[in-house]
Design an enzyme around this catalytic site. Structure first.
Site, short mmCIF file in Angstrom:
data_model
loop_
_atom_site.label_atom_id
_atom_site.label_comp_id
_atom_site.label_asym_id
_atom_site.label_seq_id
_atom_site.Cartn_x
_atom_site.Cartn_y
_atom_site.Cartn_z
N CYS A 27 5.10 20.49 1.18
CA CYS A 27 5.48 20.11 -0.18
C CYS A 27 4.31 20.31 -1.14
O CYS A 27 4.30 19.75 -2.23
CB CYS A 27 6.01 18.68 -0.22
SG CYS A 27 4.84 17.47 0.38
N ASP B 80 6.87 17.40 8.77
CA ASP B 80 7.09 17.17 7.33
C ASP B 80 5.91 16.38 6.76
O ASP B 80 6.06 15.22 6.36
CB ASP B 80 8.41 16.42 7.12
CG ASP B 80 8.73 16.23 5.65
OD1 ASP B 80 8.17 16.97 4.81
OD2 ASP B 80 9.53 15.33 5.32
N ARG C 62 17.54 18.02 6.07
CA ARG C 62 17.89 17.20 7.24
C ARG C 62 19.26 17.62 7.75
O ARG C 62 19.50 17.74 8.95
CB ARG C 62 17.90 15.72 6.85
CG ARG C 62 16.52 15.21 6.46
CD ARG C 62 16.50 13.70 6.37
NE ARG C 62 16.71 13.23 5.02
CZ ARG C 62 15.73 12.84 4.17
NH1 ARG C 62 14.48 12.86 4.55
NH2 ARG C 62 16.01 12.43 2.97
N ASN D 257 -1.65 9.14 14.51
CA ASN D 257 -2.04 10.26 13.66
C ASN D 257 -1.49 11.52 14.30
O ASN D 257 -1.78 11.83 15.46
CB ASN D 257 -3.57 10.30 13.60
CG ASN D 257 -4.06 11.40 12.68
OD1 ASN D 257 -3.42 12.44 12.52
ND2 ASN D 257 -5.20 11.19 12.07
N ASP E 194 4.56 8.21 12.82
CA ASP E 194 3.99 8.08 11.47
C ASP E 194 2.71 7.27 11.59
O ASP E 194 2.58 6.40 12.45
CB ASP E 194 4.96 7.41 10.49
CG ASP E 194 4.61 7.74 9.05
OD1 ASP E 194 5.27 8.59 8.43
OD2 ASP E 194 3.63 7.13 8.53
N PHE F 256 5.48 12.89 11.06
CA PHE F 256 5.38 12.46 9.66
C PHE F 256 6.77 11.95 9.23
O PHE F 256 7.40 12.46 8.32
CB PHE F 256 4.93 13.58 8.73
CG PHE F 256 3.68 14.31 9.16
CD1 PHE F 256 2.44 13.79 8.84
CD2 PHE F 256 3.75 15.50 9.86
CE1 PHE F 256 1.26 14.46 9.21
CE2 PHE F 256 2.59 16.18 10.24
CZ PHE F 256 1.35 15.67 9.92
N1 SAH Z 1 9.94 13.19 6.85
C1 SAH Z 1 10.04 12.08 5.92
C2 SAH Z 1 9.06 12.15 4.78
C3 SAH Z 1 7.61 12.30 5.20
S1 SAH Z 1 6.45 11.80 4.01
C4 SAH Z 1 11.48 11.99 5.43
O1 SAH Z 1 12.29 12.87 5.72
O2 SAH Z 1 11.80 11.01 4.75
C5 SAH Z 1 4.96 11.94 4.87
C6 SAH Z 1 4.67 10.81 5.86
O3 SAH Z 1 3.53 11.21 6.62
C7 SAH Z 1 4.31 9.45 5.24
O4 SAH Z 1 5.19 8.48 5.75
C8 SAH Z 1 2.88 9.17 5.73
O5 SAH Z 1 2.67 7.81 6.12
C9 SAH Z 1 2.77 10.05 6.94
N2 SAH Z 1 1.43 10.55 7.30
C10 SAH Z 1 0.45 11.00 6.49
N3 SAH Z 1 -0.59 11.47 7.22
C11 SAH Z 1 -0.25 11.31 8.53
C12 SAH Z 1 -0.90 11.61 9.77
N4 SAH Z 1 -2.09 12.20 9.80
N5 SAH Z 1 -0.25 11.33 10.91
C13 SAH Z 1 0.96 10.73 10.89
N6 SAH Z 1 1.63 10.44 9.75
C14 SAH Z 1 1.02 10.71 8.59
#
Ligand code: SAH
Length: 392
Positions: free
Chosen positions: A335, A295, A211, A274, A247, A226
């Site tokens: 990840c 992410d 970040r 989504n 998200d 995400f």
């Molecule tokens: N970028 C964040 C961590 C992301 S974790 C940080 O820096 O803290 C991944 C996230 O993706 C989760 O919150 C989960 O709810 C979301 N997620 C999973 N599948 C998804 C989708 N298809 N569309 C949107 N969000 C999604």
């Protein structure tokens, strides 16, 4: 505390011995030939020629029955584990991280296999991910009280991998008291964290330095995909004109909004969607962004899901590149341990070719320094983060 003793013996095959000598701490079930021990014991590991090779944590349920603690033909001393714990904690202190939440113990990479300890302000969150580590929790709790004096220690023993070990999935206070929410700081941003229910141990601490790195490039109109509790969006917003966070979880979106308010970040909006659908919609609507973050959660949780994971990574990267303005930056992460850095670079290459977008990799990054990678153990390098520039 000297309650930790070695009990039992486990004999390994020639292949098991060789694997151990190559430096990998895990010995698989197929390489174990004889067991005289109970699950959770610290055992003597005996080679095929009856030599003592070292000591390990033993699990009677896992595909990884042995996790090496020490090698060589010497008796086991519990003080080795306490010393490792102390050194792991001293190493993090020496990093002078600009944060009050970070990882204190990263399992294998601190020679404390299957143990995770994260610090959130004056509280510790512990995860014991094998039978052996689970049995060591009382000793670890005592040592942590001596070394760190935390206000409270929470065991977030709810990850699914515990089920593979035949262990219960529980969340318990091991020492002191642990409040329902803890405020931590990461660089300039404060987060309200629910240690009992947040993902992982509360936050995605492994992305802290990514970040920070992304903040050096972020500008213009930002899209953070995400977003979870807004980690990237909150940190990058002050460098951008506007920031949008997406998200799929309503709870995550509520956290982004409350974190934005608490940090007085006024140019950030969050929406529940989504990402796969949303990227398609934005493309149709002819929208453009100067900075995009991807992410996603681990698409490849195991080997059999690698092909569909590759397709998923390719799709979001391709669509993000199409939305990116010339000169704009894509911060793209994976990840999934099962998709390694080389594979991830190949996916990005295909996405660039298919979207007719010339891009250059500006930085290839991994998880933060408090989550180091143990050389010889590729499983400990799971997070990839490429910062990419659209050249024209
Ligand atoms: N970028 C964040 C961590 C992301 S974790 C940080 O820096 O803290 C991944 C996230 O993706 C989760 O919150 C989960 O709810 C979301 N997620 C999973 N599948 C998804 C989708 N298809 N569309 C949107 N969000 C999604």
């Amino acid at each position: 505390m000297n309650t930790v003793v070695s009990e039992g013996t486990v004999v390994v095959s020639a292949r098991g011995e060789q694997r151990m000598r190559s430096g990998h701490p895990w010995i698989y079930r197929a390489d174990v030939t004889d067991v005289d021990a109970a699950g959770g014991d610290i055992v003597e590991v005996i080679g095929p020629r009856r030599r003592r090779l070292g000591h390990a944590l033993f699990s009677d349920r896992s595909q990884i029955p042995l996790r090496m603690l020490v090698r060589g033909d010497t008796p086991f001393a519990a003080s080795v584990l306490r010393d490792r714990l102390e050194r792991a904690i001293q190493f993090r202190a020496a990093l002078h991280l600009d944060a009050t939440a970070y990882r204190l113990v990263n399992g294998e990479a601190d020679l404390l296999p299957s143990l995770v300890i994260d610090r959130y302000e004056s509280y510790l969150v512990v995860q014991a991910l094998s039978q052996g580590m689970d049995k060591l929790l009382p000793a670890l709790t005592g040592w942590l009280a001596e070394i760190v004096s935390p206000a409270g220690i929470l065991a977030r023993n709810d990850p699914k991998v515990r089920a593979l070990e035949g262990l219960e999935q529980t969340v318990d206070v091991l020492a002191g008291t642990v409040p329902n929410s803890v405020v931590v700081r990461e660089g300039p941003i404060e987060y309200d964290v629910d240690l009992r229910r947040g993902q992982k141990t509360g936050l995605f601490l492994d992305q802290r330095e990514n970040r920070e790195a992304a903040a050096r490039y972020a500008r213009g109109r930002l899209l953070d995909c995400f977003s979870y509790h807004g980690g990237f969006a909150l940190r990058l917003a002050c460098h951008c004109d506007t920031a949008e966070a997406i998200d799929i979880s309503a709870d995550a979106v509520a956290h982004i909004q409350s974190n934005a308010t608490a940090n007085r970040v006024t140019n950030l909006t969050a929406r529940e969607a989504n990402v796969f659908d949303e990227l398609r919609r934005l493309e149709k609507a002819n929208e453009r962004y100067d900075t995009i973050v991807l992410d996603p959660p681990a698409f490849a949780k195991n080997k059999s899901s690698v092909p569909s994971a590759i397709a998923g990574y390719k799709e979001i990267n391709l669509r993000a590149l199409r939305l990116l303005t010339p000169g704009g930056y894509l911060v793209t992460c994976s990840c999934s341990y099962n998709v390694n850095e080389e594979m991830f670079a190949a996916i990005l290459h295909e996405a660039a070719v298919d979207s007719h977008t010339p891009i250059a990799i500006v930085e290839k990054r991994m998880q933060g320094r408090d989550h180091p990678v143990l050389v010889g153990v590729p499983e400990t390098h799971y997070l990839k983060c490429f910062i990419v520039r659209r050249i024209e």
